[in-house]
Design a protein around this motif. Structure first.
Motif, PDB file in Angstrom:
ATOM      1  N   ARG A 147       2.720 -10.387   4.062  1.00  0.00           N
ATOM      2  CA  ARG A 147       2.979 -11.817   3.881  1.00  0.00           C
ATOM      3  C   ARG A 147       4.094 -12.103   2.879  1.00  0.00           C
ATOM      4  O   ARG A 147       4.315 -13.268   2.524  1.00  0.00           O
ATOM      5  CB  ARG A 147       1.691 -12.517   3.438  1.00  0.00           C
ATOM      6  N   HIS A 148       4.784 -11.071   2.448  1.00  0.00           N
ATOM      7  CA  HIS A 148       5.869 -11.263   1.487  1.00  0.00           C
ATOM      8  C   HIS A 148       6.923 -12.194   2.084  1.00  0.00           C
ATOM      9  O   HIS A 148       7.352 -12.028   3.224  1.00  0.00           O
ATOM     10  CB  HIS A 148       6.492  -9.912   1.142  1.00  0.00           C
ATOM     11  N   ARG A 149       7.349 -13.159   1.301  1.00  0.00           N
ATOM     12  CA  ARG A 149       8.282 -14.166   1.804  1.00  0.00           C
ATOM     13  C   ARG A 149       9.637 -14.112   1.092  1.00  0.00           C
ATOM     14  O   ARG A 149      10.408 -15.058   1.176  1.00  0.00           O
ATOM     15  CB  ARG A 149       7.676 -15.571   1.638  1.00  0.00           C
ATOM     16  N   GLY A 150       9.925 -13.053   0.404  1.00  0.00           N
ATOM     17  CA  GLY A 150      11.204 -12.934  -0.280  1.00  0.00           C
ATOM     18  C   GLY A 150      12.351 -12.739   0.697  1.00  0.00           C
ATOM     19  O   GLY A 150      12.146 -12.536   1.908  1.00  0.00           O
ATOM     20  N   PRO A 151      13.569 -12.759   0.190  1.00  0.00           N
ATOM     21  CA  PRO A 151      14.742 -12.604   1.059  1.00  0.00           C
ATOM     22  C   PRO A 151      14.882 -11.199   1.631  1.00  0.00           C
ATOM     23  O   PRO A 151      15.527 -11.007   2.657  1.00  0.00           O
ATOM     24  CB  PRO A 151      15.919 -12.941   0.135  1.00  0.00           C
ATOM     25  N   THR A 152      14.294 -10.206   0.953  1.00  0.00           N
ATOM     26  CA  THR A 152      14.345  -8.833   1.443  1.00  0.00           C
ATOM     27  C   THR A 152      12.926  -8.289   1.536  1.00  0.00           C
ATOM     28  O   THR A 152      12.054  -8.666   0.746  1.00  0.00           O
ATOM     29  CB  THR A 152      15.170  -7.930   0.502  1.00  0.00           C
ATOM     30  N   PRO A 153      12.661  -7.394   2.499  1.00  0.00           N
ATOM     31  CA  PRO A 153      11.310  -6.851   2.624  1.00  0.00           C
ATOM     32  C   PRO A 153      10.971  -5.964   1.427  1.00  0.00           C
ATOM     33  O   PRO A 153      11.848  -5.282   0.884  1.00  0.00           O
ATOM     34  CB  PRO A 153      11.374  -6.030   3.922  1.00  0.00           C
ATOM     35  N   PRO A 154       9.717  -5.966   0.998  1.00  0.00           N
ATOM     36  CA  PRO A 154       9.342  -5.112  -0.126  1.00  0.00           C
ATOM     37  C   PRO A 154       9.193  -3.664   0.314  1.00  0.00           C
ATOM     38  O   PRO A 154       9.120  -3.365   1.519  1.00  0.00           O
ATOM     39  CB  PRO A 154       7.984  -5.687  -0.546  1.00  0.00           C
ATOM     40  N   VAL A 155       9.149  -2.779  -0.648  1.00  0.00           N
ATOM     41  CA  VAL A 155       8.774  -1.392  -0.390  1.00  0.00           C
ATOM     42  C   VAL A 155       7.283  -1.272  -0.684  1.00  0.00           C
ATOM     43  O   VAL A 155       6.844  -1.567  -1.792  1.00  0.00           O
ATOM     44  CB  VAL A 155       9.583  -0.409  -1.268  1.00  0.00           C
ATOM     45  N   LEU A 156       6.516  -0.861   0.313  1.00  0.00           N
ATOM     46  CA  LEU A 156       5.084  -0.635   0.136  1.00  0.00           C
ATOM     47  C   LEU A 156       4.847   0.858  -0.006  1.00  0.00           C
ATOM     48  O   LEU A 156       5.112   1.621   0.923  1.00  0.00           O
ATOM     49  CB  LEU A 156       4.288  -1.191   1.308  1.00  0.00           C
ATOM     50  N   LEU A 157       4.365   1.257  -1.150  1.00  0.00           N
ATOM     51  CA  LEU A 157       4.048   2.665  -1.415  1.00  0.00           C
ATOM     52  C   LEU A 157       2.552   2.877  -1.248  1.00  0.00           C
ATOM     53  O   LEU A 157       1.748   2.315  -2.006  1.00  0.00           O
ATOM     54  CB  LEU A 157       4.489   3.044  -2.832  1.00  0.00           C
ATOM     55  N   ILE A 158       2.161   3.658  -0.246  1.00  0.00           N
ATOM     56  CA  ILE A 158       0.760   4.056  -0.053  1.00  0.00           C
ATOM     57  C   ILE A 158       0.662   5.471  -0.609  1.00  0.00           C
ATOM     58  O   ILE A 158       0.962   6.441   0.078  1.00  0.00           O
ATOM     59  CB  ILE A 158       0.348   3.962   1.424  1.00  0.00           C
ATOM     60  N   ASP A 159       0.268   5.543  -1.866  1.00  0.00           N
ATOM     61  CA  ASP A 159       0.401   6.779  -2.631  1.00  0.00           C
ATOM     62  C   ASP A 159      -0.827   7.670  -2.482  1.00  0.00           C
ATOM     63  O   ASP A 159      -1.960   7.209  -2.632  1.00  0.00           O
ATOM     64  CB  ASP A 159       0.617   6.431  -4.113  1.00  0.00           C
ATOM     65  N   GLU A 160      -0.568   8.937  -2.186  1.00  0.00           N
ATOM     66  CA  GLU A 160      -1.613   9.958  -2.076  1.00  0.00           C
ATOM     67  C   GLU A 160      -2.656   9.572  -1.032  1.00  0.00           C
ATOM     68  O   GLU A 160      -3.853   9.536  -1.290  1.00  0.00           O
ATOM     69  CB  GLU A 160      -2.262  10.224  -3.437  1.00  0.00           C
ATOM     70  N   ILE A 161      -2.178   9.313   0.187  1.00  0.00           N
ATOM     71  CA  ILE A 161      -3.050   8.923   1.281  1.00  0.00           C
ATOM     72  C   ILE A 161      -4.086  10.006   1.561  1.00  0.00           C
ATOM     73  O   ILE A 161      -5.190   9.717   2.046  1.00  0.00           O
ATOM     74  CB  ILE A 161      -2.205   8.620   2.543  1.00  0.00           C
ATOM     75  N   ASP A 162      -3.792  11.253   1.243  1.00  0.00           N
ATOM     76  CA  ASP A 162      -4.742  12.340   1.489  1.00  0.00           C
ATOM     77  C   ASP A 162      -5.972  12.262   0.588  1.00  0.00           C
ATOM     78  O   ASP A 162      -6.973  12.925   0.851  1.00  0.00           O
ATOM     79  CB  ASP A 162      -4.065  13.699   1.313  1.00  0.00           C
ATOM     80  N   ARG A 163      -5.916  11.466  -0.476  1.00  0.00           N
ATOM     81  CA  ARG A 163      -7.084  11.301  -1.344  1.00  0.00           C
ATOM     82  C   ARG A 163      -8.106  10.329  -0.748  1.00  0.00           C
ATOM     83  O   ARG A 163      -9.283  10.355  -1.129  1.00  0.00           O
ATOM     84  CB  ARG A 163      -6.660  10.797  -2.724  1.00  0.00           C
ATOM     85  N   ALA A 164      -7.663   9.467   0.151  1.00  0.00           N
ATOM     86  CA  ALA A 164      -8.581   8.511   0.776  1.00  0.00           C
ATOM     87  C   ALA A 164      -9.405   9.215   1.851  1.00  0.00           C
ATOM     88  O   ALA A 164      -9.079  10.314   2.302  1.00  0.00           O
ATOM     89  CB  ALA A 164      -7.798   7.353   1.377  1.00  0.00           C
ATOM     90  N   ASP A 165     -10.490   8.570   2.271  1.00  0.00           N
ATOM     91  CA  ASP A 165     -11.339   9.141   3.309  1.00  0.00           C
ATOM     92  C   ASP A 165     -10.637   9.089   4.664  1.00  0.00           C
ATOM     93  O   ASP A 165      -9.745   8.267   4.900  1.00  0.00           O
ATOM     94  CB  ASP A 165     -12.658   8.362   3.398  1.00  0.00           C
ATOM     95  N   ASP A 166     -11.103   9.955   5.583  1.00  0.00           N
ATOM     96  CA  ASP A 166     -10.531   9.972   6.922  1.00  0.00           C
ATOM     97  C   ASP A 166     -10.585   8.595   7.577  1.00  0.00           C
ATOM     98  O   ASP A 166      -9.639   8.171   8.242  1.00  0.00           O
ATOM     99  CB  ASP A 166     -11.291  10.968   7.807  1.00  0.00           C
ATOM    100  N   GLU A 167     -11.709   7.899   7.386  1.00  0.00           N
ATOM    101  CA  GLU A 167     -11.904   6.608   8.047  1.00  0.00           C
ATOM    102  C   GLU A 167     -10.880   5.570   7.596  1.00  0.00           C
ATOM    103  O   GLU A 167     -10.536   4.654   8.345  1.00  0.00           O
ATOM    104  CB  GLU A 167     -13.311   6.070   7.779  1.00  0.00           C
ATOM    105  N   PHE A 168     -10.391   5.719   6.364  1.00  0.00           N
ATOM    106  CA  PHE A 168      -9.441   4.734   5.862  1.00  0.00           C
ATOM    107  C   PHE A 168      -8.137   4.765   6.655  1.00  0.00           C
ATOM    108  O   PHE A 168      -7.502   3.729   6.846  1.00  0.00           O
ATOM    109  CB  PHE A 168      -9.149   4.985   4.382  1.00  0.00           C
TER     110      PHE A 168
END
Length: 273
Positions: free
Chosen positions: A106-127
């Motif tokens: 939903r970011h409404r700025g003039p440029t798209p943000p950078v979304l960092l999903i950090d260390e995805i391997d630490r989350a559960d498989d279901e996530f």
């Protein structure tokens, strides 16, 4: 942010931007995966939105959740006015709390943000399954409100230390790059940028020592982050030429387990004149 990028990573980032695809960065801890996302946001002059993953991470913490306290307050106020609120009154944007992924959509700025999903391997498989719609369509569905689709899809960078295997479905949605620990010469160039107060002889000898240590049997091989911390500590102590005693005094910056301390100390003694 002063980040030294090699040709492989530069091409991966370029293609991710040009094709509008998420970029999955893997590599050993401390090789600069998170720093790469931060540097990309700085280079694009756009906000960095970070989601730090961990075991037990839920959709409410990553995507969105409802502000139940405000909903309860609204119900009580309505009761005081002898009114009754239905679901359509309570599940509106007024009560919606954005978490990192929905905030990026939903970011409404003039440029798209950078979304960092950090260390995805630490989350559960279901996530991971919760991410498929977002990674494929830059969209998030809130059952009570409908689907939010990004006007300007965020630049998505996922990182993994390979503590577990990721789903093929997630990998298919991403471009991929493996970040190697750099050779001593390149490591020295990176450290020189991060610790400008350290002398070249110290940086060269420290990065060469780390390169040799990484070939030993260690529980956790030191990465670039540890190397930078180590050189910073040595420089703070006024060290200009690396000596075995300097290694022993600052072991805590590069050896993070008792066994590794013994191994690194032994390597330092072996280099004594």
């Amino acid at each position: 942010m002063d980040y030294l990028v090699d040709d492989g990573l530069a091409m991966a980032v370029f293609l991710a931007l040009r094709l509008g695809k998420p970029l999955l960065l893997e590599g050993e801890p401390g090789v600069g995966k998170t720093a790469a996302a931060k540097a990309l946001a700085a280079a694009l002059d756009t906000p960095l939105i970070r989601l730090q993953c961990y075991e037990g991470l839920t959709a409410g913490e990553a995507l969105y959740e409802w502000n139940y306290q405000r909903q309860l307050l609204a119900i009580r106020l309505a009761e005081a006015r002898h009114e009754r609120l239905g679901d359509a009154d309570l599940f509106t944007e007024e009560f919606l709390q954005e978490r990192p992924i929905l905030r990026a959509v939903r970011h409404r700025g003039p440029t798209p943000p950078v979304l960092l999903i950090d260390e995805i391997d630490r989350a559960d498989d279901e996530f991971e399954a919760l991410l498929f719609e977002f990674l494929g369509e830059a969209a998030i569905t809130v059952p009570e409100l409908g689907t939010f689709t990004a006007v300007h899809p965020p630049v998505v960078v996922l990182t993994s230390n390979r503590s577990r295997e990721l789903h093929d479905a997630l990998r298919r949605r991403c471009l991929y790059h493996w970040i190697e620990f750099p050779a001593p010469e390149r490591a020295a160039a990176i450290v020189r940028r991060a610790v400008p107060g350290a002398g070249h002889p110290l940086i060269r000898s420290a990065t060469e020592f780390v390169g040799r240590v990484r070939r030993l049997e260690l529980d956790k091989a030191p990465g670039l982050a540890e190397t930078i911390d180590w050189v910073s500590a040595l420089a703070a102590l006024g060290v200009t030429e690396l000596a075995p005693d300097d290694v022993l005094r600052t072991l805590g910056t590069i050896a993070k387990t008792p066994d590794d301390r013994l191994v690194v100390a032994g390597a330092a003694h072996q280099e004594s004149p």
